[in-house]
Scaffold this active site. Structure first.
Site, mmCIF file in Angstrom:
data_model
loop_
_atom_site.group_PDB
_atom_site.id
_atom_site.type_symbol
_atom_site.label_atom_id
_atom_site.label_comp_id
_atom_site.label_asym_id
_atom_site.label_seq_id
_atom_site.Cartn_x
_atom_site.Cartn_y
_atom_site.Cartn_z
ATOM 1 N N LYS A 67 0.870 -1.185 0.000
ATOM 2 C CA LYS A 67 0.000 0.000 0.000
ATOM 3 C C LYS A 67 0.898 1.223 0.000
ATOM 4 C CE LYS A 67 -4.416 0.938 0.057
ATOM 5 N NZ LYS A 67 -5.541 0.072 -0.369
ATOM 6 N N ASP A 109 -7.032 4.317 -4.485
ATOM 7 C CA ASP A 109 -7.689 4.102 -3.188
ATOM 8 C C ASP A 109 -8.321 5.456 -2.859
ATOM 9 O OD1 ASP A 109 -7.787 1.956 -0.857
ATOM 10 O OD2 ASP A 109 -7.445 3.855 0.149
HETATM 11 P P1 NDP Z 1 -12.937 7.623 -2.766
HETATM 12 O O1 NDP Z 1 -11.892 8.623 -2.480
HETATM 13 O O2 NDP Z 1 -13.433 7.471 -4.152
HETATM 14 O O3 NDP Z 1 -14.186 7.840 -1.827
HETATM 15 C C1 NDP Z 1 -14.046 7.850 -0.450
HETATM 16 C C2 NDP Z 1 -15.368 8.247 0.164
HETATM 17 O O4 NDP Z 1 -15.295 8.034 1.573
HETATM 18 C C3 NDP Z 1 -15.697 9.703 -0.041
HETATM 19 O O5 NDP Z 1 -17.072 9.848 -0.085
HETATM 20 C C4 NDP Z 1 -15.096 10.328 1.205
HETATM 21 O O6 NDP Z 1 -15.676 11.557 1.561
HETATM 22 C C5 NDP Z 1 -15.404 9.285 2.239
HETATM 23 N N1 NDP Z 1 -14.405 9.377 3.307
HETATM 24 C C6 NDP Z 1 -13.062 9.374 3.195
HETATM 25 N N2 NDP Z 1 -12.474 9.522 4.378
HETATM 26 C C7 NDP Z 1 -13.482 9.633 5.261
HETATM 27 C C8 NDP Z 1 -13.529 9.826 6.646
HETATM 28 N N3 NDP Z 1 -12.411 9.936 7.369
HETATM 29 N N4 NDP Z 1 -14.763 9.852 7.232
HETATM 30 C C9 NDP Z 1 -15.904 9.749 6.506
HETATM 31 N N5 NDP Z 1 -15.911 9.594 5.177
HETATM 32 C C10 NDP Z 1 -14.725 9.536 4.568
HETATM 33 O O7 NDP Z 1 -12.329 6.231 -2.238
HETATM 34 P P2 NDP Z 1 -12.802 4.752 -2.574
HETATM 35 O O8 NDP Z 1 -14.257 4.705 -2.825
HETATM 36 O O9 NDP Z 1 -11.868 4.209 -3.564
HETATM 37 O O10 NDP Z 1 -12.462 4.013 -1.189
HETATM 38 C C11 NDP Z 1 -13.432 3.839 -0.155
HETATM 39 C C12 NDP Z 1 -13.003 2.708 0.750
HETATM 40 O O11 NDP Z 1 -12.898 1.491 -0.021
HETATM 41 C C13 NDP Z 1 -11.618 2.856 1.398
HETATM 42 O O12 NDP Z 1 -11.650 2.227 2.668
HETATM 43 C C14 NDP Z 1 -10.707 2.076 0.477
HETATM 44 O O13 NDP Z 1 -9.531 1.649 1.135
HETATM 45 C C15 NDP Z 1 -11.613 0.917 0.132
HETATM 46 N N6 NDP Z 1 -11.291 0.180 -1.078
HETATM 47 C C16 NDP Z 1 -11.153 0.797 -2.284
HETATM 48 C C17 NDP Z 1 -10.911 0.055 -3.419
HETATM 49 C C18 NDP Z 1 -10.827 0.674 -4.764
HETATM 50 O O14 NDP Z 1 -10.689 -0.073 -5.725
HETATM 51 N N7 NDP Z 1 -10.895 1.971 -4.918
HETATM 52 C C19 NDP Z 1 -10.734 -1.404 -3.353
HETATM 53 C C20 NDP Z 1 -10.986 -1.965 -2.045
HETATM 54 C C21 NDP Z 1 -11.232 -1.187 -0.970
HETATM 55 P P3 NDP Z 1 -14.900 12.952 1.321
HETATM 56 O O15 NDP Z 1 -15.212 13.317 -0.081
HETATM 57 O O16 NDP Z 1 -15.488 13.856 2.331
HETATM 58 O O17 NDP Z 1 -13.446 12.691 1.566
HETATM 59 O O1 2IT Z 2 -7.813 -1.706 -1.028
HETATM 60 C C1 2IT Z 2 -7.736 -2.140 -2.189
HETATM 61 O O2 2IT Z 2 -7.857 -3.341 -2.446
HETATM 62 C C2 2IT Z 2 -7.517 -1.181 -3.276
HETATM 63 N N1 2IT Z 2 -7.468 0.017 -3.023
HETATM 64 C C3 2IT Z 2 -7.317 -1.655 -4.683
HETATM 65 C C4 2IT Z 2 -5.886 -2.097 -4.901
HETATM 66 C C5 2IT Z 2 -5.527 -2.447 -6.308
HETATM 67 O O3 2IT Z 2 -4.331 -2.731 -6.500
HETATM 68 O O4 2IT Z 2 -6.372 -2.473 -7.205
#
Ligand code: NDP
Ligand code: 2IT
Length: 451
Positions: free
Chosen positions: A130, A170
């Site tokens: 990460k 992420d």
């Molecule tokens: P984005 O940046 O696209 O979206 C994140 C969302 O979560 C936004 O709405 C953001 O709001 C909110 N958020 C972030 N930090 C906080 C906080 N401290 N408290 C409340 N809300 C918060 O990220 P992703 O959708 O990609 O990621 C979301 C989650 O999924 C994370 O935990 C990530 O690690 C996990 N994840 C992502 C993957 C991916 O492929 N992208 C794969 C697997 C897991 P704001 O706009 O206010 O920051």
């Molecule tokens: O938490 C996760 O699995 C991710 N943010 C996606 C990682 C990736 O390499 O696609």
């Protein structure tokens, strides 16, 4: 908890905390795995003798670096960059990059640790890593984000490569940021390879990668629901977050017949008792991805919705909860509200969104519960499929990728059942996911000797 597990976890955690003081998220992630795999270690003492767990919690490499950049006013800014290369036993390091003000070493290590087990579950050959920075893209211009990404990649490029370490998105890192980082990587290394995933569709990106985490979450949840003879049809669903994972989880849940009634961001949540529609979701995507606005604006646009500033969605009555925002967003009191509101399934789209106390309440009340490392693995799995397409210099159709994704989520579910089915026939997905991931990585580590 058996006497062995209690003693093992207590002693292991004391040493871990002493060696890694203050890294609370990392401690939390390790403790969950330890509690789940301790009975397996007791049953297979050669893993104990080889100190596999002690090796797993020590990253193979941690890179921390200065990221200097200049803002639009000409002021010099300094951020901190990270890449934690946790484990390469089963493949090149693989995992996302997070840009958020809260990023620190503890958060990077917890995410890299989780990623190692998650990637093992995908059935694909990917190690765990990460990276990220305490840089927040919020309120920054495109030009500022580009300059930051270029500076970040100027250092990171020496540590990554298509067979070494393949970053992706992420929190705070989506298509725009991957584009800027890929451009700088290509320029500095003079190579066009699949070193980043989540790329644009015209330059090596895989179809369905943007959708994959949210879709995969729903495919996995469908299988969990099926164990109780249920489906998404007619169910009321809470989604938190409004970013990449939340948007596509909401879309798929809706298309599978559910009514999605909440979305959130770090400032509050919106509750729309009428439920999302395709048109409303299209607006959310425009609002968050193009205008980069706040979710509160949803309630201004749709009068059926109410905005709750500074609150999380969990007090709303529901059948299924899909936390898709960030770590520790479901605390004990939130979990109790979910249980009291009649929720019977919590499936994690985010990484470690539930605190240990919350998990205890959720599992104790007999809800279906899956940890992120199982139910959100569809994102990185599809990144793995993007790597395969890049190596083959091919592009698969959306249908082909989606079919792979469904099959992988189904395999992960089967693996959770294999290792997590309790004597009474119910499933402990925490134990199932952790033991399945552990067995694969631990066996590879044993076979490769003391490295
Ligand atoms: P984005 O940046 O696209 O979206 C994140 C969302 O979560 C936004 O709405 C953001 O709001 C909110 N958020 C972030 N930090 C906080 C906080 N401290 N408290 C409340 N809300 C918060 O990220 P992703 O959708 O990609 O990621 C979301 C989650 O999924 C994370 O935990 C990530 O690690 C996990 N994840 C992502 C993957 C991916 O492929 N992208 C794969 C697997 C897991 P704001 O706009 O206010 O920051
Ligand atoms: O938490 C996760 O699995 C991710 N943010 C996606 C990682 C990736 O390499 O696609």
């Amino acid at each position: 908890m058996s006497a062995f597990t209690e003693k093992y976890v207590k002693e292991f955690m004391a040493a871990l905390v002493a060696k890694n003081p203050g890294e609370t998220e990392f401690h939390q992630a390790v403790r969950e795995v330890l509690e789940a795999v301790a009975p397996t270690l007791e049953a297979y003492p050669h893993f104990l003798d080889a100190k596999i767990m002690e090796r797993m919690v020590e990253p193979e490499r941690v890179i921390m670096f200065r990221v200097p950049w200049m803002d639009d006013e000409g002021e010099i800014r300094i951020n901190r960059g990270f890449r934690v290369q946790m484990n390469s036993a089963i493949g090149p390091y693989k995992g996302g990059i997070r840009f958020h003000a809260s990023v620190n070493l503890s958060i990077m290590k917890f995410l890299a640790f989780e990623q190692t087990f998650k990637n093992a579950l995908t059935t694909l050959p990917m190690g765990g890593a990460k990276g990220g920075s305490d840089f927040s893209p919020r309120g920054k211009s495109d030009a500022e984000v580009m300059r930051f990404c270029q500076s970040f990649m100027t250092e990171l490029q020496r540590h990554i490569g298509p067979d070494t370490d393949v970053p992706a998105g992420d929190i705070g890192v989506g298509g725009r940021e991957i584009g800027y980082m890929f451009g700088q990587y290509k320029r500095l290394r003079d190579e066009f390879t699949g070193t980043l995933t989540g790329k644009g569709q015209t330059w090596g990106g895989s179809l369905i990668r943007p959708e994959a985490t949210g879709y995969g979450l729903c495919y996995f949840t469908e299988q969990m629901l099926a164990t109780r003879g249920k489906s998404f049809k007619g169910q009321t669903v809470l989604v938190s977050g409004a970013g990449n994972v939340a948007q596509f989880a909401a879309q798929k849940a809706m298309r599978l017949g559910a009514k999605v009634v909440t979305l959130s961001d770090s400032d509050g949540f919106v509750y729309d008792p009428d439920g999302l529609t395709e048109e409303k979701l299209e607006y959310v995507m425009f609002l968050k991805n193009v205008r980069r606005g706040r979710i509160s604006e949803y309630a201004q646009k749709y009068p059926s919705a109410t905005y709750y500033p500074g609150e999380r969605p969990w007090k709303i009555k529901c059948d299924i909860a899909l936390p898709c925002a960030t770590q520790n967003e479901i605390e004990a009191a939130d979990a109790q509200k979910l249980v009291d509101g009649g929720c019977y399934c919590v499936a994690e789209g985010a990484n470690m969104p539930s605190t240990p106390e919350a998990i205890k309440i959720i599992q104790g009340a007999g809800l279906l519960y899956s940890p992120g490392k199982a139910s959100n693995a569809g994102g990185v799995a599809t990144s793995g499929l993007e790597m395969t397409q890049n190596s083959m210099r091919q592009k698969w159709t959306a249908e082909e990728v989606d079919n792979y994704l469904r099959r992988i989520m189904s395999d992960i579910h089967a693996n959770c059942l294999k290792y997590g089915t309790r004597e009474d026939g119910t499933v402990d997905y925490v134990r199932g996911a952790n033991v399945a991931g552990f067995m694969k990585v631990a066996t590879a580590m044993l076979e490769q000797g003391l490295v």
